[in-house]
Structures are given as C-alpha cells and as structure tokens.
Design an enzyme around this catalytic site. Structure first.
Site, PDB file in Angstrom:
ATOM      1  N   ARG A  26       0.813  -1.220   0.000  1.00  0.00           N
ATOM      2  CA  ARG A  26       0.000   0.000   0.000  1.00  0.00           C
ATOM      3  C   ARG A  26       0.847   1.271   0.000  1.00  0.00           C
ATOM      4  O   ARG A  26       0.360   2.346  -0.375  1.00  0.00           O
ATOM      5  CB  ARG A  26      -0.951  -0.004   1.195  1.00  0.00           C
ATOM      6  CG  ARG A  26      -2.051  -1.039   1.094  1.00  0.00           C
ATOM      7  CD  ARG A  26      -3.096  -0.826   2.169  1.00  0.00           C
ATOM      8  NE  ARG A  26      -4.189  -1.799   2.056  1.00  0.00           N
ATOM      9  CZ  ARG A  26      -5.328  -1.702   2.724  1.00  0.00           C
ATOM     10  NH1 ARG A  26      -5.533  -0.680   3.549  1.00  0.00           N
ATOM     11  NH2 ARG A  26      -6.276  -2.607   2.585  1.00  0.00           N
ATOM     12  N   ASP A  64     -14.733  10.129   9.996  1.00  0.00           N
ATOM     13  CA  ASP A  64     -13.741   9.154   9.559  1.00  0.00           C
ATOM     14  C   ASP A  64     -12.353   9.745   9.793  1.00  0.00           C
ATOM     15  O   ASP A  64     -12.175  10.969   9.788  1.00  0.00           O
ATOM     16  CB  ASP A  64     -13.927   8.807   8.075  1.00  0.00           C
ATOM     17  CG  ASP A  64     -13.302   7.466   7.723  1.00  0.00           C
ATOM     18  OD1 ASP A  64     -14.044   6.471   7.637  1.00  0.00           O
ATOM     19  OD2 ASP A  64     -12.065   7.402   7.556  1.00  0.00           O
TER      20      ASP A  64
END
Length: 246
Positions: A5, A113
């Site tokens: 990632r 978030d």
C-alpha cells in the site's frame, strides 16, 4: 500488505527504501505525509444499505423518538467510520422514506472518519454508478441527480435535502471525542474489527457514555462485544447493543 500500500508513496517522494520513509514520517517535515499514510493504510469499504436489518431498527428508533421530536426535541445519529458516506446517506434516505416530513424535525446525522480523503469524498456526495449498488432504482431517481463526469461511467450526486441532514468531519476514534450531546443511534460497523482486543475494550465505555439511555449501537456482522454486561450493554439483536438500564 503495508508495503504494497505504501510503495506508491515511496515512488512519489523519491525515497529508496522503507527506513527512509519511516524517518520522514517521524520527522517534523513528515506532518503532511502522515495524512497520506492514513489514507493508504485505512480500509475504506462501504455499501449503501449494508446489513439492512439495522436500517429497519433505525425506523423503530425514529418512531420511539417521534413524540419527543414533535415536542421540539432532537434526535442525533452518528456514523462512526463513515468511509465514503454511503452509511450516513442510507440512514438519511431511510428516515425520509419512513417519515416524509422529517425535514421539519430536529434530526441530524454526524458522519466521521479518520481518513481526510474519504471525508472530502463524502462531503462532495458524488458517486460513480458502481458505488450505488444496493440502492433501488426508484430511490436513485428520487434522491440522486446525474451529473457531468470526467469518465464514461455515469456519476450521481446526492440531493441537497439529504446532505443537509448530515455533517461530515474528520475524527480519530482513539483520540478524544469533541461531541457533547448523546446519540440515539450510533453506527460503528466494520471498524473495530481492525483493532486489537485491548483497544476495543477502551472504546466500549466511550460508546456507552456517548449513547442516550435508550439508544442503540450497531456493530458490523463480524464484530461483537464479548462481555456486554462488563461494559454496561445488553445485546438486543444481531450486532445490536443498548445500554443496560435494568
């Protein structure tokens, strides 16, 4: 997984290895890069009307709160770990379909978030057609408007009457929570599964304190409070918890 990632970040920054990247992250110059790190490592998967039994319970909670709302009270809902905003919009659509006059009542949804990238996405409220899976065609026509897109895939924007019910902010669940009012409903689904048990157990008391006495906490289908009574909860349905007021 972490390396896969982050490799694109090393390429973008011109760094040769992960120790160099770690050194940047830990330095004063790495403050902006930490936001890219969070975006790269967080898992942002959500769907409209995911685990629809929770939205059926949400209707019941609106009915329960209705006398208070009509007397001038308020109902607050929290989508914790809101990802791209589908959960909060699903809640808003559910409430509007169940009570068409809800715009006249004090009902608001907070969506939060940790990832600033998905917070920006959710605030824009524009979804490619592939992300609208789970929304019946009739509801797409009613609550979304097709907009011009830079790709061949159709894109749809949530109507303002939906978005006006929702406030979207960045929030790290492991940091202090700034909210002062309690919530009638908290969605925290498919979030704590990424935390170890010790971290989960620091969150359950915080969620308990954030709930109204008759409120409800929804977890994801693979998540459980292993000892609800220890944290002041009772399980009242599949991944559904309420404060134990007995």
């Amino acid at each position: 997984m972490i390396q896969s990632r982050l490799r694109h970040r090393l390429r973008d920054l011109g760094l040769v290895d992960f120790p160099s990247y770690c050194a940047l992250i830990e330095s004063d110059q790495g403050l902006d890069e930490r936001q890219h790190l969070i975006s790269a490592l967080t898992t942002n998967v959500s769907h409209f009307f995911r685990e629809d039994h929770h939205f059926e319970t949400l209707k019941s909670e609106l009915d329960r709160c209705l006398p208070k709302l009509r007397a001038g009270g308020q109902m607050r809902i929290w989508s914790a770990g809101c990802s791209n905003g589908q959960e909060a919009l699903s809640a808003a659509i559910t409430l509007m379909e169940h009570l068409p006059g809800i715009a006249d009542l004090d009902v608001r949804i907070l969506a939060t978030d940790i990832d600033p990238k998905v917070v920006r996405f959710a605030r824009e409220g524009v979804y490619p057609q592939r992300l609208l899976g789970g929304v019946p065609a009739g509801l797409i026509d009613k609550y979304f408007q097709q907009v011009e897109a830079v790709t061949d895939e159709p894109h749809f924007c949530a109507h303002q009457r939906l978005r006006s019910m929702i406030r979207i902010n960045e929030l790290n669940l492991l940091a202090p929570w700034p909210m002062k009012k309690r919530f009638e409903v908290i969605f925290c689904r498919n979030v704590v599964i990424y935390f170890d048990i010790a971290t989960q157990e620091t969150l359950w008391p915080k969620f308990h304190a954030a709930l109204a006495p008759e409120g409800v906490l929804f977890l994801g289908h693979s998540e459980r409070i292993s000892d609800p009574a220890r944290f002041g909860f009772i399980c009242t349905g599949p991944t559904t918890y309420r404060p134990d007021t007995r």
